[in-house]
Design a protein around this motif. Sequence first.
Motif, PDB file in Angstrom:
ATOM      1  N   LEU A 147       0.829  -1.129  -0.028  1.00 36.24           N
ATOM      2  CA  LEU A 147       0.058  -0.143   0.114  1.00 36.24           C
ATOM      3  C   LEU A 147       0.911   1.327   0.066  1.00 36.24           C
ATOM      4  CD1 LEU A 147      -2.854   1.296   0.322  1.00 36.24           C
ATOM      5  CD2 LEU A 147      -2.422   1.213   2.707  1.00 36.24           C
ATOM      6  N   LEU A 148       2.027   1.276   0.818  1.00 38.07           N
ATOM      7  CA  LEU A 148       2.986   2.545   0.801  1.00 38.07           C
ATOM      8  C   LEU A 148       3.456   2.619  -0.575  1.00 38.07           C
ATOM      9  CD1 LEU A 148       4.241   4.375   2.435  1.00 38.07           C
ATOM     10  CD2 LEU A 148       5.881   2.752   3.152  1.00 38.07           C
ATOM     11  N   GLY A 149       3.834   1.639  -1.165  1.00 40.53           N
ATOM     12  CA  GLY A 149       4.525   1.583  -2.541  1.00 40.53           C
ATOM     13  C   GLY A 149       3.405   2.180  -3.679  1.00 40.53           C
ATOM     14  N   TRP A 150       2.159   1.880  -3.484  1.00 44.49           N
ATOM     15  CA  TRP A 150       0.966   2.346  -4.388  1.00 44.49           C
ATOM     16  C   TRP A 150       0.915   4.056  -4.016  1.00 44.49           C
ATOM     17  CZ3 TRP A 150      -1.605   1.221  -8.667  1.00 44.49           C
ATOM     18  CH2 TRP A 150      -2.615   2.075  -8.935  1.00 44.49           C
ATOM     19  N   ASN A 151       0.982   4.276  -2.870  1.00 43.00           N
ATOM     20  CA  ASN A 151       0.610   5.575  -2.433  1.00 43.00           C
ATOM     21  C   ASN A 151       1.685   6.362  -2.986  1.00 43.00           C
ATOM     22  OD1 ASN A 151      -1.802   5.018  -1.376  1.00 43.00           O
ATOM     23  ND2 ASN A 151      -1.153   4.913   0.718  1.00 43.00           N
ATOM     24  N   THR A 152       2.875   6.107  -2.828  1.00 43.56           N
ATOM     25  CA  THR A 152       4.320   6.722  -3.078  1.00 43.56           C
ATOM     26  C   THR A 152       4.474   6.732  -4.750  1.00 43.56           C
ATOM     27  OG1 THR A 152       5.321   5.660  -1.282  1.00 43.56           O
ATOM     28  CG2 THR A 152       6.592   6.828  -2.789  1.00 43.56           C
ATOM     29  N   THR A 153       3.956   5.608  -5.559  1.00 47.55           N
ATOM     30  CA  THR A 153       4.311   5.993  -6.909  1.00 47.55           C
ATOM     31  C   THR A 153       2.954   6.021  -7.635  1.00 47.55           C
ATOM     32  OG1 THR A 153       4.326   3.572  -7.017  1.00 47.55           O
ATOM     33  CG2 THR A 153       6.621   4.484  -6.477  1.00 47.55           C
ATOM     34  N   GLY A 154       2.112   5.433  -7.237  1.00 44.39           N
ATOM     35  CA  GLY A 154       0.761   5.468  -8.131  1.00 44.39           C
ATOM     36  C   GLY A 154       0.766   4.329  -9.201  1.00 44.39           C
ATOM     37  N   THR A 155       1.570   3.580  -9.071  1.00 44.19           N
ATOM     38  CA  THR A 155       1.562   2.498 -10.168  1.00 44.19           C
ATOM     39  C   THR A 155       1.907   1.005  -9.500  1.00 44.19           C
ATOM     40  OG1 THR A 155       4.200   2.549 -10.134  1.00 44.19           O
ATOM     41  CG2 THR A 155       2.991   4.074 -11.533  1.00 44.19           C
ATOM     42  N   PHE A 156       1.372   0.204 -10.318  1.00 49.13           N
ATOM     43  CA  PHE A 156       1.588  -1.379  -9.983  1.00 49.13           C
ATOM     44  C   PHE A 156       3.074  -1.739  -9.491  1.00 49.13           C
ATOM     45  CE2 PHE A 156      -2.842  -1.451 -11.449  1.00 49.13           C
ATOM     46  CZ  PHE A 156      -3.475  -2.095 -10.297  1.00 49.13           C
ATOM     47  N   GLY A 157       3.861  -1.117 -10.488  1.00 51.71           N
ATOM     48  CA  GLY A 157       5.322  -1.636 -10.380  1.00 51.71           C
ATOM     49  C   GLY A 157       5.823  -1.010  -9.218  1.00 51.71           C
ATOM     50  N   GLY A 158       5.459   0.231  -8.746  1.00 51.98           N
ATOM     51  CA  GLY A 158       5.818   0.609  -7.501  1.00 51.98           C
ATOM     52  C   GLY A 158       5.180  -0.097  -6.295  1.00 51.98           C
ATOM     53  N   LEU A 159       4.160  -0.445  -6.339  1.00 57.23           N
ATOM     54  CA  LEU A 159       3.421  -1.682  -5.466  1.00 57.23           C
ATOM     55  C   LEU A 159       4.205  -2.742  -5.340  1.00 57.23           C
ATOM     56  CD1 LEU A 159      -0.290  -2.469  -4.958  1.00 57.23           C
ATOM     57  CD2 LEU A 159       1.190  -4.231  -5.215  1.00 57.23           C
ATOM     58  N   ALA A 160       4.538  -3.436  -6.504  1.00 57.34           N
ATOM     59  CA  ALA A 160       5.312  -4.765  -6.416  1.00 57.34           C
ATOM     60  C   ALA A 160       6.693  -4.595  -5.924  1.00 57.34           C
ATOM     61  CB  ALA A 160       5.371  -5.221  -7.797  1.00 57.34           C
ATOM     62  N   THR A 161       7.397  -3.489  -6.279  1.00 55.61           N
ATOM     63  CA  THR A 161       8.821  -3.222  -5.615  1.00 55.61           C
ATOM     64  C   THR A 161       8.819  -3.170  -4.282  1.00 55.61           C
ATOM     65  OG1 THR A 161       9.319  -2.082  -7.760  1.00 55.61           O
ATOM     66  CG2 THR A 161      10.805  -1.592  -5.734  1.00 55.61           C
ATOM     67  N   ALA A 162       7.824  -2.145  -3.688  1.00 55.76           N
ATOM     68  CA  ALA A 162       7.654  -2.262  -2.114  1.00 55.76           C
ATOM     69  C   ALA A 162       7.310  -3.518  -1.625  1.00 55.76           C
ATOM     70  CB  ALA A 162       6.589  -1.116  -1.817  1.00 55.76           C
ATOM     71  N   PHE A 163       6.582  -4.366  -2.136  1.00 56.79           N
ATOM     72  CA  PHE A 163       6.140  -5.570  -1.554  1.00 56.79           C
ATOM     73  C   PHE A 163       7.573  -6.365  -1.639  1.00 56.79           C
ATOM     74  CE2 PHE A 163       4.919 -10.014  -2.159  1.00 56.79           C
ATOM     75  CZ  PHE A 163       3.849 -10.029  -1.158  1.00 56.79           C
ATOM     76  N   PHE A 164       8.216  -6.521  -2.706  1.00 53.27           N
ATOM     77  CA  PHE A 164       9.217  -7.401  -2.708  1.00 53.27           C
ATOM     78  C   PHE A 164      10.630  -6.949  -1.802  1.00 53.27           C
ATOM     79  CE2 PHE A 164      13.570  -8.143  -4.926  1.00 53.27           C
ATOM     80  CZ  PHE A 164      13.523  -9.585  -4.735  1.00 53.27           C
ATOM     81  N   ILE A 165      10.841  -5.576  -1.602  1.00 51.83           N
ATOM     82  CA  ILE A 165      11.668  -5.133  -0.682  1.00 51.83           C
ATOM     83  C   ILE A 165      11.408  -5.429   0.791  1.00 51.83           C
ATOM     84  CG2 ILE A 165      12.925  -2.963   0.163  1.00 51.83           C
ATOM     85  CD1 ILE A 165      12.756  -1.879  -2.913  1.00 51.83           C
ATOM     86  N   CYS A 166      10.204  -5.135   1.093  1.00 51.54           N
ATOM     87  CA  CYS A 166       9.847  -5.708   2.399  1.00 51.54           C
ATOM     88  C   CYS A 166      10.042  -7.073   2.700  1.00 51.54           C
ATOM     89  CB  CYS A 166       8.219  -5.294   2.630  1.00 51.54           C
ATOM     90  SG  CYS A 166       7.708  -3.706   2.900  1.00 51.54           S
TER      91      CYS A 166
END
Length: 365
Positions: free
Chosen positions: A30-49
């Motif tokens: 959710l943080l990745g989505w709010n920060t970037t507004g993209t599914f790529g950003g969402l997936a990246t934040a999920f993966f890094i966590c």
Amino acid sequence: MTPAPASRSVLGYFGWAFAVTIGGLALGALLGWNTTGTFGGLATAFFICAVLAVLEISLSFDNAIVNANKLKEMTPVWQHRFLTWGIIIAVFGMRIVFPLMIVAVAAWINPWEALKLAAAEPEQYAQIMRAAHLPIAAFGGTFLMMVGLTYFFNQEKDVHWIGFIEKRMAHFATVKGVEIAFVLILVLVFSSLLDGDDSTTFLHASIYGLLTFLLVEVLAGFLDASQKTMSAAAKGGFGAFLYLEILDASFSFDGVIGAFALTQNLFIIAIGLGIGAMYVRSMTIMLVEKGTLAHYRYLEHGAFYAILILSMIMYVQTLMHIPEVITGLGGAALIGISLWSSIRYNRRNNLAPASANDEHDRAEA
């Protein structure tokens, strides 16, 4: 802490950790989505966590074993306090407040400004954190080295895994302060390899790490000496609690700094490392309740060797970069080998878990 029910499975200890994992990964996405507004950003934040959680777990096998070793000596009241308040301090204190305090001190700003800097200018925040790595590594490395050496420089220790090393260390333990002298020699050697202000900073931070360990030992000794006048619930508890909190902080230094190699977002780092910290808590509870340290006689040895290796890596990192994956895999490998050696010992001596427990008790007596 009451013994665990016999029917409780190994996976049963990790219920809270699994719940925090699901919630943490969802929050990170959710943080990745709010920060970037993209599914790529969402997936990246999920993966890094997820990667940070695995990194923290791999770095913390030895932490869980040492925690369990200390917890088994504490009263149930203080065990509960460490496993509740201690984990809150570990997750929020070391993964959020500690990095903010470092930046606040280094940049001469208040913690609120440091928090805003982490949110608005993560690159500058990460740069300040990396610049503070040298004194952190020197302090944490020195504290951990004293923890490891104190375990082996013990003339009462009669269970040895790598005999030709440990027997000699136990023999030299009759020389008072031998572990302190050993650490001070290493501090002088490494400080001489650094230049200018870095050398002075390393020397001062190492001395502070040594003094912190000695002060905690003095406090624990004072509490032990006064235990006859203390209530049974508090007996020796606060000193052990303080020791474990500082120990956890020392283990956390490298992981927090190294996490900035994957992301500069403080909140994603806190989520990933916080997930890992919950698994450390679950492993600690399992080790204490199932008596695993007593069943596998060399497991503690592997953990303390891993601590010594980690402390040396933290020293070397003041001279060159060493990937965190090497640190984590090295510690996990040592613990795995010590577990394998323990299983071989039990089989060779026809010891069932209960018999191994009795054997350990006899060795400790």
